[in-house]
Design a protein around this motif. Structure first.
Motif, PDB file in Angstrom:
ATOM      1  N   GLY A   1       0.763  -1.193   0.149  1.00  0.00           N
ATOM      2  CA  GLY A   1      -0.156  -0.073  -0.030  1.00  0.00           C
ATOM      3  C   GLY A   1       0.754   1.339   0.076  1.00  0.00           C
ATOM      4  N   ALA A   2       2.132   1.128  -0.456  1.00  0.00           N
ATOM      5  CA  ALA A   2       2.932   2.502  -0.253  1.00  0.00           C
ATOM      6  C   ALA A   2       2.431   3.434  -1.354  1.00  0.00           C
ATOM      7  CB  ALA A   2       4.222   2.209  -0.370  1.00  0.00           C
ATOM      8  N   GLY A   3       1.919   2.870  -2.387  1.00  0.00           N
ATOM      9  CA  GLY A   3       1.402   3.617  -3.655  1.00  0.00           C
ATOM     10  C   GLY A   3       0.253   4.608  -3.338  1.00  0.00           C
ATOM     11  N   ASP A   4      -0.496   4.223  -2.309  1.00  0.00           N
ATOM     12  CA  ASP A   4      -1.704   4.743  -1.759  1.00  0.00           C
ATOM     13  C   ASP A   4      -1.591   5.817  -0.717  1.00  0.00           C
ATOM     14  OD1 ASP A   4      -3.463   2.952  -3.425  1.00  0.00           O
ATOM     15  OD2 ASP A   4      -3.096   1.174  -1.904  1.00  0.00           O
ATOM     16  N   VAL A   5      -0.365   5.911  -0.233  1.00  0.00           N
ATOM     17  CA  VAL A   5      -0.066   7.026   0.777  1.00  0.00           C
ATOM     18  C   VAL A   5       0.708   7.949   0.328  1.00  0.00           C
ATOM     19  CG1 VAL A   5      -0.758   5.660   2.593  1.00  0.00           C
ATOM     20  CG2 VAL A   5       1.400   5.584   1.978  1.00  0.00           C
ATOM     21  N   LEU A   6       1.502   7.614  -0.699  1.00  0.00           N
ATOM     22  CA  LEU A   6       2.661   8.762  -1.178  1.00  0.00           C
ATOM     23  C   LEU A   6       2.037   9.634  -2.111  1.00  0.00           C
ATOM     24  CD1 LEU A   6       5.678   6.040  -2.375  1.00  0.00           C
ATOM     25  CD2 LEU A   6       5.743   7.625  -0.369  1.00  0.00           C
ATOM     26  N   PRO A   7       2.590  10.801  -2.245  1.00  0.00           N
ATOM     27  CA  PRO A   7       2.088  11.719  -3.015  1.00  0.00           C
ATOM     28  C   PRO A   7       2.151  11.279  -4.597  1.00  0.00           C
ATOM     29  CG  PRO A   7       3.932  12.733  -1.453  1.00  0.00           C
ATOM     30  CD  PRO A   7       3.937  11.372  -1.670  1.00  0.00           C
ATOM     31  N   LEU A   8       1.244  11.775  -5.529  1.00  0.00           N
ATOM     32  CA  LEU A   8       0.997  11.162  -6.652  1.00  0.00           C
ATOM     33  C   LEU A   8       2.470  11.227  -7.491  1.00  0.00           C
ATOM     34  CD1 LEU A   8      -0.486  10.362  -9.190  1.00  0.00           C
ATOM     35  CD2 LEU A   8      -1.046  13.070  -9.579  1.00  0.00           C
TER      36      LEU A   8
ATOM     37  N   MET B   1       4.015   7.669  -9.021  1.00  0.00           N
ATOM     38  CA  MET B   1       4.239   7.550 -10.459  1.00  0.00           C
ATOM     39  C   MET B   1       5.735   7.128 -10.771  1.00  0.00           C
ATOM     40  SD  MET B   1       2.137  10.543 -12.243  1.00  0.00           S
ATOM     41  CE  MET B   1       2.089   9.775 -13.979  1.00  0.00           C
ATOM     42  N   ALA B   2       6.467   7.850  -9.754  1.00  0.00           N
ATOM     43  CA  ALA B   2       7.950   7.450 -10.064  1.00  0.00           C
ATOM     44  C   ALA B   2       8.289   6.205  -9.640  1.00  0.00           C
ATOM     45  CB  ALA B   2       8.790   8.564  -9.263  1.00  0.00           C
ATOM     46  N   ALA B   3       7.709   5.386  -8.703  1.00  0.00           N
ATOM     47  CA  ALA B   3       8.039   4.261  -8.129  1.00  0.00           C
ATOM     48  C   ALA B   3       7.589   3.186  -9.325  1.00  0.00           C
ATOM     49  CB  ALA B   3       7.193   3.865  -6.742  1.00  0.00           C
ATOM     50  N   TRP B   4       6.400   3.553  -9.810  1.00  0.00           N
ATOM     51  CA  TRP B   4       6.034   2.400 -10.674  1.00  0.00           C
ATOM     52  C   TRP B   4       6.947   2.665 -11.975  1.00  0.00           C
ATOM     53  CZ3 TRP B   4       3.030  -1.399 -10.348  1.00  0.00           C
ATOM     54  CH2 TRP B   4       2.140  -1.647  -9.334  1.00  0.00           C
ATOM     55  N   LEU B   5       7.329   3.819 -12.349  1.00  0.00           N
ATOM     56  CA  LEU B   5       8.239   3.917 -13.486  1.00  0.00           C
ATOM     57  C   LEU B   5       9.560   3.337 -13.154  1.00  0.00           C
ATOM     58  CD1 LEU B   5       8.637   5.478 -16.411  1.00  0.00           C
ATOM     59  CD2 LEU B   5       9.433   7.428 -15.039  1.00  0.00           C
TER      60      LEU B   5
ATOM     61  N   GLU C   1       3.906  -3.906 -20.797  1.00  0.00           N
ATOM     62  CA  GLU C   1       3.110  -3.230 -20.973  1.00  0.00           C
ATOM     63  C   GLU C   1       2.200  -2.809 -20.149  1.00  0.00           C
ATOM     64  OE1 GLU C   1      -0.413  -2.953 -24.754  1.00  0.00           O
ATOM     65  OE2 GLU C   1       1.032  -4.722 -24.973  1.00  0.00           O
ATOM     66  N   VAL C   2       1.661  -3.729 -19.347  1.00  0.00           N
ATOM     67  CA  VAL C   2       0.887  -3.438 -17.883  1.00  0.00           C
ATOM     68  C   VAL C   2       1.463  -2.560 -16.972  1.00  0.00           C
ATOM     69  CG1 VAL C   2      -0.339  -4.453 -16.110  1.00  0.00           C
ATOM     70  CG2 VAL C   2      -0.337  -5.859 -18.404  1.00  0.00           C
ATOM     71  N   GLY C   3       2.738  -2.980 -16.709  1.00  0.00           N
ATOM     72  CA  GLY C   3       3.681  -2.241 -15.878  1.00  0.00           C
ATOM     73  C   GLY C   3       3.665  -0.703 -16.098  1.00  0.00           C
ATOM     74  N   PHE C   4       3.859  -0.462 -17.713  1.00  0.00           N
ATOM     75  CA  PHE C   4       3.943   1.156 -17.784  1.00  0.00           C
ATOM     76  C   PHE C   4       2.488   1.560 -17.690  1.00  0.00           C
ATOM     77  CE2 PHE C   4       3.625   4.478 -21.310  1.00  0.00           C
ATOM     78  CZ  PHE C   4       4.638   5.084 -20.874  1.00  0.00           C
ATOM     79  N   LEU C   5       1.696   1.091 -18.008  1.00  0.00           N
ATOM     80  CA  LEU C   5       0.241   1.482 -17.834  1.00  0.00           C
ATOM     81  C   LEU C   5       0.021   1.961 -16.449  1.00  0.00           C
ATOM     82  CD1 LEU C   5      -2.025  -0.387 -20.179  1.00  0.00           C
ATOM     83  CD2 LEU C   5      -1.166   1.756 -20.576  1.00  0.00           C
ATOM     84  N   ALA C   6       0.467   0.834 -15.289  1.00  0.00           N
ATOM     85  CA  ALA C   6       0.445   1.188 -14.114  1.00  0.00           C
ATOM     86  C   ALA C   6       0.977   2.459 -13.651  1.00  0.00           C
ATOM     87  CB  ALA C   6       1.082  -0.149 -13.264  1.00  0.00           C
ATOM     88  N   VAL C   7       1.826   3.083 -14.259  1.00  0.00           N
ATOM     89  CA  VAL C   7       2.507   4.194 -14.023  1.00  0.00           C
ATOM     90  C   VAL C   7       1.361   5.362 -13.687  1.00  0.00           C
ATOM     91  CG1 VAL C   7       4.206   5.984 -14.730  1.00  0.00           C
ATOM     92  CG2 VAL C   7       4.872   3.707 -14.766  1.00  0.00           C
ATOM     93  N   PHE C   8       0.503   5.119 -14.655  1.00  0.00           N
ATOM     94  CA  PHE C   8      -0.538   6.307 -14.602  1.00  0.00           C
ATOM     95  C   PHE C   8      -1.847   6.076 -13.887  1.00  0.00           C
ATOM     96  CE2 PHE C   8       2.077   6.517 -18.318  1.00  0.00           C
ATOM     97  CZ  PHE C   8       2.260   7.761 -18.406  1.00  0.00           C
TER      98      PHE C   8
END
Length: 480
Positions: free
Chosen positions: A91-98, A102-106, A133-140
């Motif tokens: 859940g880190a992606g849900d508490v970090l700033p946008l 996005m940087a973590a996924w990138l 491909e899925v991982g790139f869409l996950a950035v957004f």
């Protein structure tokens, strides 16, 4: 600035499920890379990355490893990816700033594309490009505190459509058994890596196999169009696709292909359906303008890149599992356009005898996933990916799949190479290496229920012939 249709508040839970489960798949992918890379791709591996990089430019194979490579660096990069993916799972992606999310996924995407682009034959599977491909869409996808952007979801649905519809077309254009509904007479037995239930699936009544094949055609050729229909039709389509993929997961081992397809299916389920399983608060805040602009640009770019996969799907010479760009974005997918009727397995054996005679005793090597000992029940490894086992299945189909690495494989068996040993289930020579190694080809089939009751064996096998004559380690010539 952007109209209401640009946002999809009814898919907040779908976005949450997809992001967390994609992080789970990333975790498995990095764990697989860490466990296997030294034996396959390391500096002393079967196809070393440094040798590959020496023959490729950055443009030909974009990868951070062009700037530096050593096994320790590769391991550090994988550990970094594993750490980030685990953080996103919890859940880190849900508490970090946008921007941080996005940087973590990138970073995850950059790392994995870098691995795939130097992974050579070991990373030439369709699910590797699918994760890219899925991982790139996950950035957004954005954190759960923000309303989802509809274009990102559209791209996920479009990916799921291409994945299923492309696989359906390749079957109808391929082996005739798909049209007469007989492919499943063979597939459960001859698939690359059967699972613990594959024996039972193989022995289903033949009318049931025909139902399986017909249901596959419906799921892959008709149901995907409902992904673009209004609800509840979209929910129905997603549920059918997820159910079919779950059936495939329990009937065989296809790495994370089925699991990731199920993840994409969740992306098409609205909150009205998912709220029963996830009764959590929904987001109310809209994302910032710069993010909306980035999503709009993403949609335009991915739509343009879709030209090549669409041309491939509707063209008369459709290919499967092809990337049309070096970043593995907007790919074409598909599998088992043809189905093998007979199963052949290569059994590798060694002996410590210095002189070969008819009485020489040979001891077999055992692989983790592929069939070997007829009494050993097939194991469940998916969604984990055993790359060496999969390539051995391909080599049994045609030796050309082993041209780049089989000689090195034999050499490492003769040396008891520890990096290769970690990829095997059992090395019959744990202390001293063998003097000779050979390989023989066997015809494998599942035992019948009567044979299974009488012998306790899962497989029956018959010797076909030699695949590789006995060889011993070459000694360097003496110099004066």
């Amino acid at each position: 600035m952007f109209p209401d249709w640009f946002f999809a508040p009814d898919y907040a839970l779908a976005r949450l499920v997809v992001s967390h489960l994609v992080a789970v798949i990333y975790t498995l992918a990095f764990a697989s890379a860490l466990r296997q890379f030294r034996g396959l791709l390391g500096e002393r591996g079967l196809t070393p990355i440094p040798r590959f990089l020496a023959s490729r430019t950055f443009r030909q194979a974009p990868s951070i490893f062009h700037f530096h490579y050593c096994d320790r660096f590769f391991a550090g990069v994988c550990w970094s990816g594993l750490t980030i993916s685990v953080a996103l799972v919890v859940g880190a992606g849900d508490v970090l700033p946008l921007p941080a999310t996005m940087a973590a996924w990138l970073v995850l995407w950059l790392i994995y594309v870098s691995i795939v682009n130097v992974g050579q034959i070991w990373y030439g599977f369709g699910w590797e490009s699918l994760l890219c491909e899925v991982g790139f869409l996950a950035v957004f996808l954005a954190p759960s505190s923000l309303t989802p952007a509809a274009p990102v979801l559209w791209l996920l649905w479009w990916l799921l459509f291409r994945l299923e519809f492309g696989a359906g077309l390749i079957k109808m254009r391929g082996d005739r058994c798909w049209k007469n509904l007989t492919c499943l007479y063979y597939h459960h037995e001859t698939q690359p890596m059967p699972g613990p239930l594959s024996w039972y699936f193989h022995h289903l009544p033949r009318p049931m196999h025909r139902v399986e094949a017909a249901a596959n055609h419906v799921t892959q050729l008709l149901v995907p169009f409902l992904l673009f229909a209004p609800q509840p039709a979209k929910n129905v389509a997603a549920a059918i696709i997820a159910g079919t993929q779950l059936w495939l997961m329990v009937s065989g081992n296809f790495a994370w292909l089925n699991a990731l397809t199920i993840v994409l299916a969740f992306g098409a389920m609205d909150d009205g359906l998912l709220r029963h399983a996830l009764p959590i608060p929904l987001p109310s805040a809209l994302p910032p303008l710069w993010y909306d602009i980035a999503v709009a640009l993403l949609f335009v770019a991915m739509a343009a890149l879709s030209y090549f996969p669409v041309r491939n799907m509707i063209g008369p010479r459709q290919v499967m599992n092809r990337s049309f760009n070096r970043l593995h974005l907007v790919n074409t997918y598909g599998a088992f356009g043809s189905v093998t009727r007979l199963r052949h397995e290569i059994v590798w054996e060694g002996t410590r005898d210095h002189r070969l005679t008819p009485e020489t005793v040979w001891h077999p090597y055992e692989f983790r996933g592929k069939p070997g000992d007829p009494g050993r029940r097939p194991r469940q490894y998916a969604p984990y990916h055993l790359r060496l086992d999969w390539l051995m299945w391909f080599v049994a189909l045609s030796p050309r799949y082993g041209t780049s690495w089989l000689p090195n494989f034999v050499d490492k068996l003769l040396k008891n190479d520890p990096t290769l040993d970690r990829l095997l289930r059992r090395n019959p020579f744990p202390d001293d290496p063998p003097v000779f190694v050979r390989a023989r080809m066997f015809r494998y089939r599942f035992t019948t229920p009567a044979e299974r009751r009488d012998t306790g064996l899962w497989w029956h096998r018959e010797l076909v012939g030699d695949f590789r004559q006995p060889v011993r380690l070459r000694r360097p010539a003496r110099t004066r």
